[in-house]
Design a protein around this motif. Sequence first.
Motif, short mmCIF file in Angstrom:
data_model
loop_
_atom_site.label_atom_id
_atom_site.label_comp_id
_atom_site.label_asym_id
_atom_site.label_seq_id
_atom_site.Cartn_x
_atom_site.Cartn_y
_atom_site.Cartn_z
N PHE A 33 104.43 -7.10 89.27
CA PHE A 33 103.15 -6.39 89.31
C PHE A 33 103.25 -4.88 89.51
CE2 PHE A 33 102.32 -10.68 91.05
CZ PHE A 33 101.52 -11.15 90.01
N ALA A 34 104.36 -4.41 90.10
CA ALA A 34 104.43 -3.00 90.51
C ALA A 34 105.83 -2.43 90.36
CB ALA A 34 103.99 -2.87 91.96
N LEU A 35 105.86 -1.11 90.27
CA LEU A 35 107.10 -0.34 90.28
C LEU A 35 106.91 0.78 91.28
CD1 LEU A 35 109.89 0.41 89.03
CD2 LEU A 35 108.62 1.83 87.41
N ALA A 36 107.92 1.00 92.13
CA ALA A 36 107.87 2.09 93.10
C ALA A 36 109.12 2.95 92.92
CB ALA A 36 107.81 1.54 94.53
N PHE A 37 108.92 4.27 92.97
CA PHE A 37 110.04 5.19 92.76
C PHE A 37 109.76 6.49 93.51
CE2 PHE A 37 107.05 5.20 89.26
CZ PHE A 37 106.72 6.53 89.10
N HIS A 38 110.83 7.24 93.77
CA HIS A 38 110.71 8.51 94.48
C HIS A 38 110.02 9.55 93.59
CE1 HIS A 38 113.00 7.55 98.09
NE2 HIS A 38 113.80 6.85 97.30
N ASP A 39 109.12 10.33 94.19
CA ASP A 39 108.46 11.42 93.49
C ASP A 39 109.50 12.50 93.19
OD1 ASP A 39 106.87 14.04 93.24
OD2 ASP A 39 105.27 12.56 93.35
N ILE A 40 109.44 13.11 92.01
CA ILE A 40 110.43 14.14 91.66
C ILE A 40 110.17 15.47 92.37
CG2 ILE A 40 111.03 13.11 89.45
CD1 ILE A 40 109.31 15.30 88.10
N SER A 41 108.97 15.66 92.93
CA SER A 41 108.64 16.86 93.70
C SER A 41 108.06 16.42 95.04
CB SER A 41 107.64 17.73 92.95
OG SER A 41 108.17 18.18 91.73
N PRO A 42 108.90 15.93 95.94
CA PRO A 42 108.38 15.34 97.18
C PRO A 42 107.62 16.34 98.05
CG PRO A 42 110.77 15.53 97.27
CD PRO A 42 110.36 15.90 95.88
N ALA A 43 106.49 15.85 98.61
CA ALA A 43 105.65 16.66 99.50
C ALA A 43 105.87 16.25 100.96
CB ALA A 43 104.18 16.49 99.12
N ALA A 44 106.80 15.34 101.21
CA ALA A 44 107.15 14.88 102.56
C ALA A 44 108.58 14.35 102.48
CB ALA A 44 106.19 13.77 103.01
N PRO A 45 109.24 14.17 103.63
CA PRO A 45 110.61 13.65 103.58
C PRO A 45 110.73 12.33 102.81
CG PRO A 45 110.14 14.48 105.77
CD PRO A 45 108.84 14.52 105.00
N ILE A 46 109.73 11.47 102.93
CA ILE A 46 109.65 10.28 102.09
C ILE A 46 108.37 10.41 101.27
CG2 ILE A 46 109.40 7.77 102.04
CD1 ILE A 46 110.93 7.72 104.72
N HIS A 47 108.52 10.39 99.97
CA HIS A 47 107.37 10.49 99.06
C HIS A 47 107.66 9.56 97.88
CE1 HIS A 47 104.47 13.28 96.57
NE2 HIS A 47 104.16 11.98 96.48
N GLU A 70 97.22 -9.61 89.96
CA GLU A 70 97.73 -8.25 89.81
C GLU A 70 97.32 -7.38 90.99
OE1 GLU A 70 97.74 -6.48 85.46
OE2 GLU A 70 95.87 -7.56 85.85
N ILE A 71 96.05 -7.48 91.37
CA ILE A 71 95.54 -6.67 92.47
C ILE A 71 96.24 -7.03 93.77
CG2 ILE A 71 93.49 -6.16 93.86
CD1 ILE A 71 91.87 -6.55 91.19
N ALA A 72 96.34 -8.33 94.07
CA ALA A 72 97.03 -8.76 95.29
C ALA A 72 98.50 -8.36 95.24
CB ALA A 72 96.90 -10.27 95.46
N GLY A 73 99.14 -8.53 94.10
CA GLY A 73 100.55 -8.17 93.97
C GLY A 73 100.80 -6.69 94.18
N PHE A 74 99.91 -5.87 93.65
CA PHE A 74 100.06 -4.41 93.81
C PHE A 74 99.89 -4.00 95.27
CE2 PHE A 74 98.12 -0.05 93.41
CZ PHE A 74 99.29 0.59 93.02
N VAL A 75 98.88 -4.52 95.92
CA VAL A 75 98.65 -4.19 97.33
C VAL A 75 99.83 -4.67 98.18
CG1 VAL A 75 97.15 -4.64 99.33
CG2 VAL A 75 96.14 -4.12 97.09
N ARG A 76 100.32 -5.87 97.91
CA ARG A 76 101.48 -6.37 98.66
C ARG A 76 102.72 -5.52 98.41
NH1 ARG A 76 99.20 -11.91 97.50
NH2 ARG A 76 98.39 -12.53 99.52
N ALA A 77 102.89 -5.04 97.19
CA ALA A 77 104.04 -4.17 96.88
C ALA A 77 103.99 -2.89 97.69
CB ALA A 77 104.07 -3.86 95.38
N ILE A 78 102.81 -2.30 97.83
CA ILE A 78 102.68 -1.08 98.64
C ILE A 78 103.12 -1.36 100.08
CG2 ILE A 78 101.05 0.59 99.60
CD1 ILE A 78 99.41 0.17 96.94
N GLY A 79 102.66 -2.46 100.66
CA GLY A 79 103.05 -2.82 102.02
C GLY A 79 104.54 -3.05 102.14
#
Length: 125
Positions: A33-47, A70-79
Amino acid sequence: MPIDATLPYDDSNIFARILRGEIPSKKVYEDEFALAFHDISPAAPIHILVIPKGPYVSWDDFSARGADAEIAGFVRAIGKVARDNGLVAPGYRLLANTGGHGGQEVPHLHVHLFGGRALGPMLAR
């Protein structure tokens, strides 16, 4: 430049291209449901950016058209990303810009996950 979140999905946007593997990313999590990756221009130590795999422009679009799984999977991925990166106990911030007034720049729903230090007030006064 901020975008109009009511426009149709544009599959040439940078996040769609990352999902297709056309542009590399520093991936931290992926499931059906989701993909998570580091921001290329981080605004915090973890972004970290978390995006749904479906073609959704905004939260409004996603909540109207996304399947319940999809909605539940995306929210769970963020957590999961927050937990896996040690952000729960010290705290973190989630941010989703939507539309022109919200400052959305990429026409694909995405959540910014910020952490790694005290972040201060949410908006400048």
